[in-house]
Design a protein around this motif. Structure first.
Motif, short mmCIF file in Angstrom:
data_model
loop_
_atom_site.label_atom_id
_atom_site.label_comp_id
_atom_site.label_asym_id
_atom_site.label_seq_id
_atom_site.Cartn_x
_atom_site.Cartn_y
_atom_site.Cartn_z
N THR A 192 -2.30 7.25 4.74
CA THR A 192 -2.95 6.72 3.53
C THR A 192 -2.54 7.58 2.34
O THR A 192 -2.50 8.81 2.44
CB THR A 192 -4.49 6.75 3.69
OG1 THR A 192 -4.85 5.83 4.71
CG2 THR A 192 -5.18 6.36 2.40
N CYS A 193 -2.26 6.93 1.22
CA CYS A 193 -1.97 7.65 -0.02
C CYS A 193 -3.28 8.17 -0.59
O CYS A 193 -4.22 7.41 -0.78
CB CYS A 193 -1.29 6.72 -1.01
SG CYS A 193 -1.15 7.45 -2.67
N ILE A 194 -3.32 9.47 -0.89
CA ILE A 194 -4.58 10.04 -1.40
C ILE A 194 -4.82 9.64 -2.86
O ILE A 194 -5.93 9.77 -3.36
CB ILE A 194 -4.64 11.59 -1.27
CG1 ILE A 194 -3.59 12.27 -2.15
CG2 ILE A 194 -4.48 12.03 0.18
CD1 ILE A 194 -3.96 13.71 -2.49
N ALA A 195 -3.79 9.13 -3.53
CA ALA A 195 -3.96 8.76 -4.94
C ALA A 195 -4.38 7.30 -5.10
O ALA A 195 -5.34 7.01 -5.80
CB ALA A 195 -2.67 9.03 -5.70
N CYS A 196 -3.70 6.36 -4.40
CA CYS A 196 -3.98 4.94 -4.63
C CYS A 196 -4.58 4.24 -3.42
O CYS A 196 -4.98 3.08 -3.50
CB CYS A 196 -2.73 4.21 -5.10
SG CYS A 196 -1.54 3.87 -3.79
N GLY A 197 -4.62 4.92 -2.27
CA GLY A 197 -5.26 4.34 -1.10
C GLY A 197 -4.37 3.41 -0.27
O GLY A 197 -4.80 2.89 0.76
N THR A 231 5.98 10.45 0.81
CA THR A 231 5.05 10.18 -0.29
C THR A 231 4.87 8.67 -0.38
O THR A 231 5.58 7.90 0.28
CB THR A 231 5.59 10.70 -1.64
OG1 THR A 231 6.91 10.19 -1.82
CG2 THR A 231 5.62 12.23 -1.68
N CYS A 232 3.92 8.26 -1.21
CA CYS A 232 3.56 6.84 -1.33
C CYS A 232 4.66 6.02 -2.02
O CYS A 232 5.18 6.44 -3.05
CB CYS A 232 2.26 6.74 -2.13
SG CYS A 232 1.75 5.05 -2.46
N ASP A 233 4.98 4.86 -1.43
CA ASP A 233 5.99 3.97 -2.02
C ASP A 233 5.53 3.44 -3.37
O ASP A 233 6.34 3.15 -4.25
CB ASP A 233 6.22 2.74 -1.12
CG ASP A 233 6.78 3.12 0.23
OD1 ASP A 233 6.88 4.33 0.51
OD2 ASP A 233 7.09 2.21 1.03
N GLU A 234 4.24 3.28 -3.52
CA GLU A 234 3.69 2.65 -4.73
C GLU A 234 3.59 3.63 -5.90
O GLU A 234 3.94 3.30 -7.02
CB GLU A 234 2.28 2.10 -4.44
CG GLU A 234 2.21 1.12 -3.28
CD GLU A 234 3.02 -0.15 -3.55
OE1 GLU A 234 2.99 -0.62 -4.70
OE2 GLU A 234 3.69 -0.63 -2.61
N CYS A 235 3.06 4.84 -5.63
CA CYS A 235 2.73 5.73 -6.75
C CYS A 235 3.25 7.15 -6.56
O CYS A 235 2.98 8.01 -7.38
CB CYS A 235 1.22 5.75 -6.96
SG CYS A 235 0.34 6.74 -5.73
N ASP A 236 3.99 7.39 -5.46
CA ASP A 236 4.56 8.71 -5.20
C ASP A 236 3.48 9.77 -4.87
O ASP A 236 3.74 10.95 -4.87
CB ASP A 236 5.40 9.18 -6.40
CG ASP A 236 6.59 10.02 -5.95
OD1 ASP A 236 7.09 9.77 -4.84
OD2 ASP A 236 6.99 10.93 -6.70
N GLY A 237 2.25 9.31 -4.60
CA GLY A 237 1.16 10.24 -4.25
C GLY A 237 1.38 10.87 -2.88
O GLY A 237 2.23 10.42 -2.10
N LEU A 238 0.62 11.90 -2.57
CA LEU A 238 0.70 12.56 -1.27
C LEU A 238 0.07 11.68 -0.19
O LEU A 238 -0.90 10.96 -0.44
CB LEU A 238 -0.05 13.90 -1.30
CG LEU A 238 0.48 14.98 -2.24
CD1 LEU A 238 -0.44 16.19 -2.22
CD2 LEU A 238 1.90 15.39 -1.85
ZN LIG Z 1 -0.12 5.68 -3.79
#
Ligand SMILES: [Zn+2]
Ligand SMILES: *Cc1c(COP(=O)(O)O)cnc(C)c1O
Length: 417
Positions: free
Chosen positions: A21-26, A38-45
């Motif tokens: 799970t992306c910790i930034a956007c879920g 990292t997240c494909d959508e927002c590069d979050g962890l």
């Molecule tokens: Zn994300």
């Protein structure tokens, strides 16, 4: 070939037992079907999530894999790791004026640092996804651990080290375990930038703490501390003090506490206060905590004898800062003389650690002097790496050898002086 079983059978299915799970956007991702850091959508962890979280009675055996019920696999590429001592240090306790201080010595892992706990899981995942080249950027200990676990798994290993900035013992380990050592003209943060680029291009499988599976292994430090402390002291510790570099451990301990709370194994008031310590010459996390910032500012110039935490851009800050804040902890910077003093104090209690590890005790002393840490607290200091990792630093901090003649009489005369 591996005959180990994967708990999440259906690869690619977010509804199976394990996912990312992306910790930034879920956003959710399958754990092993594709490689991503990292997240494909927002590069979050990314963070590893489980459908079922275990309670204490699910754990059996020793070491990291005692906690398999809290990990993505039943067992891994193992040397084995974990099950490290939780030392009593009565003289330090008395000197600090703190009710209880115990030292969790992670330097007693197979390659001499806690990084082994991350690698036993991370290299198991590498096997699962079927990669043929592992890599990391390192201030030393990550490369030593990855080289050993990569060798164990029979997978080619590449390590990127900042030229001239890594303790000789750590380079020696990476070298003898057969890793290819690339000495980069730059600091640790430059090495990490490059290895992340290589990973994005599919050249290597990245095993820095950006890799969420590594942090799962390191989470077992928290599980082990809580169990040992509870069994020996009858309560959970109030506070865990640890050195902070990329803040992977801080993030991993916080995750450990959250999962235990979620499963009902730990009450909210039983969660230890996470207390991070950095050297004053490399303290972006301390700066962020003191200034109340959501993110760390990248320090371009970093300097400290605590080479394992000579890091200016802690990648796990977005996971670790909330951990420090929400557990009621804090972060503190310590001076170079304070690090040396703490390294000596630990050594005089029989606990041999490298400079970065001594930061935990140096930080505890500073916080006790400030009154942030109370006299009635139960504290665990995490010491992350072994004294022999950096023999040069130990020699500088220790006593001078005394030249004597090659006769008993000469030695006696010298002793009488
Ligand atoms: Zn994300
Ligand atoms: C890696 C390392 C650290 C820093 O740990 P992070 O999880 O990056 O904060 C501290 N001490 C030693 C000895 C290390 O090897």
């Amino acid at each position: 070939m591996s005959h180990l079983t994967l708990r999440a059978e259906a690869p690619g299915c977010a509804d199976s037992g394990v996912w990312l799970t992306c910790i930034a956007c879920g956003e959710r991702f399958p754990p092993f079907a594709e490689i991503r850091y990292t997240c494909d959508e927002c590069d979050g962890l990314l963070e590893v999530r489980y459908a079922d979280l275990p309670t204490w009675d699910a754990f059996e055996g020793t070491g990291v894999w005692r906690y398999a019920a809290a990990l993505p696999f039943d067992t891994g590429v193992t040397l084995p790791e974990g099950d490290t001592p939780l030392h009593d240090v009565p003289r330090i306790e008395a000197a600090l004026g703190i009710d209880r201080v115990r030292v969790k010595h992670e330097g007693m892992n197979p390659t001499g640092s806690f990084k082994d706990r991350g690698m036993t899981v991370g290299v198991r995942v590498a096997r699962q996804v079927g990669v043929d080249r592992l890599a990391c950027a390192s201030t030393g200990n990550t490369s030593a651990a990855l080289a050993a676990y990569g060798a164990r798994a029979g997978i080619e290993t590449l390590v990127l080290l900042p030229r001239g900035k890594v303790a000789a013992g750590k380079v020696a380990q990476a070298s003898l375990h057969g890793a290819r050592i690339l000495e980069v003209d730059g600091n640790f943060d430059t090495c990490l930038d490059i290895v992340q680029d290589l990973a994005r291009r599919g050249e290597v499988y990245l095993l820095n703490s950006l890799n969420p599976f590594r942090l799962e292994g390191q989470k077992t430090i928290g599980l082990e501390i809580l169990e040992q402390f509870r069994d020996e002291e009858g309560v959970y510790p109030d506070r865990i003090v640890l050195p902070v570099g990329n803040a992977g451990n801080t993030a991993a301990l916080y995750k450990c506490f959250r999962e235990l709370q979620e499963s009902g194994a730990l009450a909210p008031e039983e969660v230890p206060a996470l207390t991070g310590v950095q050297a004053a010459g490399a303290a972006p996390m301390v700066e962020a905590i003191e200034e109340g910032n959501e993110q760390t500012r990248r320090w371009e110039e970093v300097e400290t004898r605590a080479t394992a935490i000579r890091i200016g851009n802690p990648v796990n800050a977005p996971k670790a800062l909330p951990g420090i804040r929400e557990t009621g902890g804090t972060a503190v910077a310590v001076s170079e003389p304070a690090i040396v003093r703490a390294q000596r104090d630990l050594a005089e209690s029989g606990v041999g650690v490298e400079p970065a590890s001594a930061c935990s005790l140096a930080g505890l002393r500073k916080l006790r002097e400030r009154g942030t840490v109370g006299a009635d607290e139960h504290v665990v200091c995490l010491t992350t790496g072994h004294l022999l990792k950096d023999a040069e630093a130990a020699v500088r901090a220790g006593t001078e050898p005394e030249p004597v003649p090659g006769t008993t009489g000469g030695v006696l005369e010298h002793l009488a002086d």
